[in-house]
Design an enzyme around this catalytic site. Structure first.
Site, PDB file in Angstrom:
ATOM      1  N   CYS A  11      -1.855   1.584  -3.969  1.00 37.76           N
ATOM      2  CA  CYS A  11      -0.608   2.304  -4.264  1.00 37.76           C
ATOM      3  C   CYS A  11      -0.521   2.714  -5.727  1.00 37.76           C
ATOM      4  O   CYS A  11       0.428   3.375  -6.140  1.00 37.76           O
ATOM      5  CB  CYS A  11       0.623   1.505  -3.852  1.00 37.76           C
ATOM      6  SG  CYS A  11       0.800  -0.118  -4.595  1.00 37.76           S
TER       7      CYS A  11
ATOM      8  N   CYS B  22       0.872  -1.172   0.000  1.00 37.56           N
ATOM      9  CA  CYS B  22       0.000   0.000   0.000  1.00 37.56           C
ATOM     10  C   CYS B  22       0.914   1.228   0.000  1.00 37.56           C
ATOM     11  O   CYS B  22       2.127   1.096  -0.145  1.00 37.56           O
ATOM     12  CB  CYS B  22      -0.976   0.003   1.170  1.00 37.56           C
ATOM     13  SG  CYS B  22      -0.259   0.182   2.804  1.00 37.56           S
TER      14      CYS B  22
ATOM     15  N   CYS C 192       3.096   1.154  -7.628  1.00 36.12           N
ATOM     16  CA  CYS C 192       3.350  -0.259  -7.358  1.00 36.12           C
ATOM     17  C   CYS C 192       4.175  -0.873  -8.487  1.00 36.12           C
ATOM     18  O   CYS C 192       3.985  -0.549  -9.659  1.00 36.12           O
ATOM     19  CB  CYS C 192       2.037  -1.012  -7.202  1.00 36.12           C
ATOM     20  SG  CYS C 192       1.250  -0.739  -5.598  1.00 36.12           S
TER      21      CYS C 192
END
Length: 226
Positions: free
Chosen positions: A172, A98, A176
């Site tokens: 995220c 996250c 990510c």
């Protein structure tokens, strides 16, 4: 592709206080003992230096720097050993991501460790980790008998991403990492940041259900509820 573990400029060890240098040396000795026979000293020292270059510029609470460096280095070494292993019977591995690595991903990792009882290799990280965990998340997990209070938010690392079989993203976004051949899951969950405990409990329980579902998909029997 975002690469948080590639700092623009290395941070000189001379920026550490004398106490921090002593702590880092103790961490190095501890890691060398832990990985003796599996990894050489040069690899461990290189990973410590790289982790320090990442952690120090981000640090808002300098007290945490040595323990964060040791933890991030250990997680990277754990992933490296997995990557270099020729075994075919390794546990499945899951990485929870996250933004801040302070709430959702930490609760998910806590649930996975608790429910899998050592049958899954669990990692977590954040694209922009903060200094401390969300205390409402810590309290909500403690109500279920799961202690995540000793965890600290940390960035994800290339070795860890490559070692994961499943990468679970929780908000995220573009930060990510994306690697070919990985299984990616996007869990849309409310962010517990700033929410009261009663609302965080609902997020906690939803995460438990999702983790149980993932364990079933991985063929891992979960600890019974209750």
């Amino acid at each position: 592709m975002s690469t948080p573990l590639t700092p623009a400029e290395p941070v000189a060890v001379t920026q550490l206080t004398p106490g921090e240098r002593v702590s880092i040396r103790h961490s190095a000795a501890s890691l060398e003992r832990r990985w003796k026979g599996q990894l050489n000293v040069e690899t461990i020292e290189r990973f410590i230096a790289e982790s320090l270059d990442v952690i120090l510029p981000r640090a808002t609470i300098r007290t945490f720097v040595p323990v964060l460096v040791e933890r991030l280095t250990n997680e990277r070494l754990r992933a490296l050993v997995r990557l270099e292993s020729d075994r075919t019977d390794l546990n499945p591995s899951v990485l929870f991501l996250c933004v801040h690595n302070a709430g959702r991903s930490q609760m998910a990792a806590g649930w996975m460790r608790h429910l899998a009882e050592g049958r899954v290799d669990v990692f977590s990280g954040g694209s922009e980790p903060v200094a401390e965990l969300n205390q409402a998340a810590v309290a909500a997990m403690a109500e279920k008998g799961i202690d995540i209070s000793d965890e600290l938010p940390q960035p994800w690392a290339d070795e860890i991403v490559r070692a994961a079989d499943v990468i679970v993203s929780m908000g995220c976004g573009d930060a990510c990492p994306v690697y070919p051949g990985k299984r990616y899951l996007e869990w849309e969950l409310d962010d517990p940041a700033g929410r009261p405990l009663e609302e965080v409990r609902a997020i906690r329980d939803e995460i438990e259900g999702r983790v149980r579902g993932l364990l079933s998909e991985l063929g891992v029997e979960a600890r019974p509820a209750g």
